[in-house]
Design an enzyme around this catalytic site. Structure first.
Site, short mmCIF file in Angstrom:
data_model
loop_
_atom_site.label_atom_id
_atom_site.label_comp_id
_atom_site.label_asym_id
_atom_site.label_seq_id
_atom_site.Cartn_x
_atom_site.Cartn_y
_atom_site.Cartn_z
N ASP A 11 0.98 -1.32 0.41
CA ASP A 11 0.04 0.30 -0.20
C ASP A 11 0.83 0.85 0.15
O ASP A 11 1.54 1.78 0.45
CB ASP A 11 -1.18 0.23 1.17
N ASP A 105 -2.92 2.36 -6.03
CA ASP A 105 -0.96 2.20 -5.31
C ASP A 105 -1.64 1.25 -4.44
O ASP A 105 -0.95 1.32 -2.99
CB ASP A 105 -1.61 3.32 -4.60
N GLU A 106 -2.52 -0.22 -4.57
CA GLU A 106 -2.64 -0.83 -3.46
C GLU A 106 -2.99 -2.78 -4.39
O GLU A 106 -3.00 -2.61 -5.81
CB GLU A 106 -3.99 -1.07 -3.01
#
Length: 483
Positions: A11, A105-106
């Site tokens: 993350d 983003d993960e």
């Protein structure tokens, strides 16, 4: 559940805001809020410096400004975020063929499938190496969780924030989870959390002690059984390499309710074009066109039309969206509009009838050239210099108010805060703010020292919008224009 912590969850830390801080040296270590800037804007991401003031994602921007009046409020630059995300995801795919992105983003990674980790020691060293590689490639930090299941890996990465790594050893799951809030578990939102609180259950340990039968009675079988298993740390979901997109859509919330029917129609046409651009960018076509209208009283209407076959033709999508709009009453005002495409496919069945209709010279649906015109901004703003405004040409309005042969006045250029610009003399920079015919620009770039601020007329011919510069490498020299 695995016997080794070989599922990794990455993350990125305050991703949008961190990208902006890396891109704009003067903002490093300062409160940065990314999101909608209008009266109805919502925070997308806040830097850790801004979070100390109580600012968080999904908060109205107006409330964030009250809590953090001295923060830097910037529009999102999704093209840059996607570029950085592509770099990060490529690093993950070097570790394993099984990478499951959840957002820009993960992502989850199955380290065992990639043959890079089989026990706690190798998993930890792989996670540390990944964090270092991401820092070197992007200049950004990410938090890593390692565990024997997806749920626990995600819990671990959250506990590791910011810029940390946490590995949950198999066999310690229940001990780790017990004191945590029930809101830690996936699927426990505010409503479920409050329902459990009223029953005296506030921690994961208390959730496990309540037992499966009690949770089924309180929450229903599916939700109750699922939460009980998660409270015990049980999660057998595999990492799935590809997730098929189900729909593509775009929407805009307007600062002031729209009442003019022609303006509403033009906004729908503009959204349809943006939706098709995104559809083509994903390599898909779609069969069902969806129109979303949120009215002045917050009531939301959704209308859809299914075509004979999949399409990625902007004229077809515009025409379908316009037909759907005809069936919606907008007399009280509209605060949000959206256009989407569902029923996605990897091929296009050409609609010859729609194509021939779009080619008619009467201007009803716009020409094929107009269909490909992109409107700069894409943030609810309807005017920008640099290309024909196809919507007004199809509205039936006069071309100009002045005498025949007199050129049309050029609309004032808009400079949203945070957007990239380039000056013919001073080089690359970004907009700090604009108003009353002036735009203020700070001239700096990734890797440079904090730059100087200068103010120009909004129509300065030497100032132009620009593409973002890369965060690391391949940029220009650190010197930014004359002193």
């Amino acid at each position: 559940m695995r016997a080794a912590p070989t599922i990794l969850h990455l993350d990125m830390d305050a991703f949008y805001a961190s990208v902006e801080q890396a891109s704009k040296p003067s903002l490093r270590g300062k409160a940065v809020i990314v999101g909608g800037l209008g009266p109805r804007g919502v925070v997308a991401t806040a830097s850790y410096e801004a979070r100390r003031f109580g600012v968080h994602s999904a908060m109205p921007t107006a409330q964030a400004r009250r809590l953090c009046p001295n923060g830097a409020y910037l529009i999102p630059r999704f093209s840059l975020y996607r570029q950085v995300s592509d770099v990060v995801m490529a690093l993950l795919r070097e570790l394993s063929p099984l990478v499951e992105p959840l957002s820009l983003d993960e992502a989850f990674v199955d380290l065992e499938a990639g043959g890079v980790a089989f026990d706690s020691r190798t998993a930890r060293s792989t996670g540390e190496r990944l964090r270092a590689d991401i820092r070197a490639a992007t200049g950004l930090s990410g938090s890593v969780g390692l565990a024997g299941s997806k749920m626990l890996a995600k819990v671990a990465s959250e506990e590791a924030k910011p810029a940390g790594l946490l590995l949950i050893e198999p066999g310690t799951e229940r001990e780790l989870l017990a004191p945590m809030s029930v809101r830690t578990l996936p699927g426990v939102g505010p409503a479920t959390g409050e329902h459990l609180r009223r029953a005296g259950i506030t921690t994961v340990g208390e959730l496990a002690e309540a037992g499966e039968d009690e949770l089924v009675r309180m929450l229903g079988r599916a939700h109750g059984v699922g939460l009980y298993r998660m409270a015990l740390g049980l999660d057998d979901r595999p990492v799935v390499a590809e997730r098929d997109a189900k729909s593509v859509s775009v929407e805009d919330t307007f600062d002031v309710d729209l009442h003019d029917r022609v303006r509403i129609r033009n906004e729908v046409q503009r959204l349809a074009d943006r939706c098709v651009q995104r559809l083509r960018g994903s390599g898909h076509s779609g069969r069902t066109i969806v129109l979303k209208v949120r009215r002045y009283d917050f009531s939301t209407l959704t209308r859809s039309e299914t075509l004979r076959g999949p399409t990625d033709d902007p004229a077809v999508v515009r025409e379908a969206a316009a037909r759907l709009l005809e069936g919606v009453d907008t007399t009280g005002g509209v605060r949000l509009l959206g256009v989407g495409v569902t029923g996605l496919a990897d091929y296009t069945q050409e609609d010859l009838f729609a194509q021939s209709a779009a080619a008619e010279p009467d201007g009803a649906g716009g020409t094929g050239e107009e269909a490909g015109t992109a409107v700069p901004g894409g943030n609810g703003e309807s005017g920008a210099a640099g290309g024909p405004v196809g919507a007004s040409e199809g509205s039936g309005a006069p071309a100009a108010d002045g005498p025949p042969g007199e050129p049309e006045p050029t609309p004032e250029r808009r400079w949203p805060a945070g957007s990239d610009v380039r000056h013919a003399v001073y080089g690359p920079g970004w907009v700090q703010g604009s108003g009353v015919g002036r735009v203020t620009v700070r001239f700096e770039q990734p890797g440079s020292e904090p730059g100087r601020v200068r103010t120009f007329r909004v129509d300065d011919p030497e100032l132009d919008p620009s593409d973002p510069l890369p965060l690391v490498g391949d940029g220009e020299s650190g010197a930014v224009g004359p002193a």
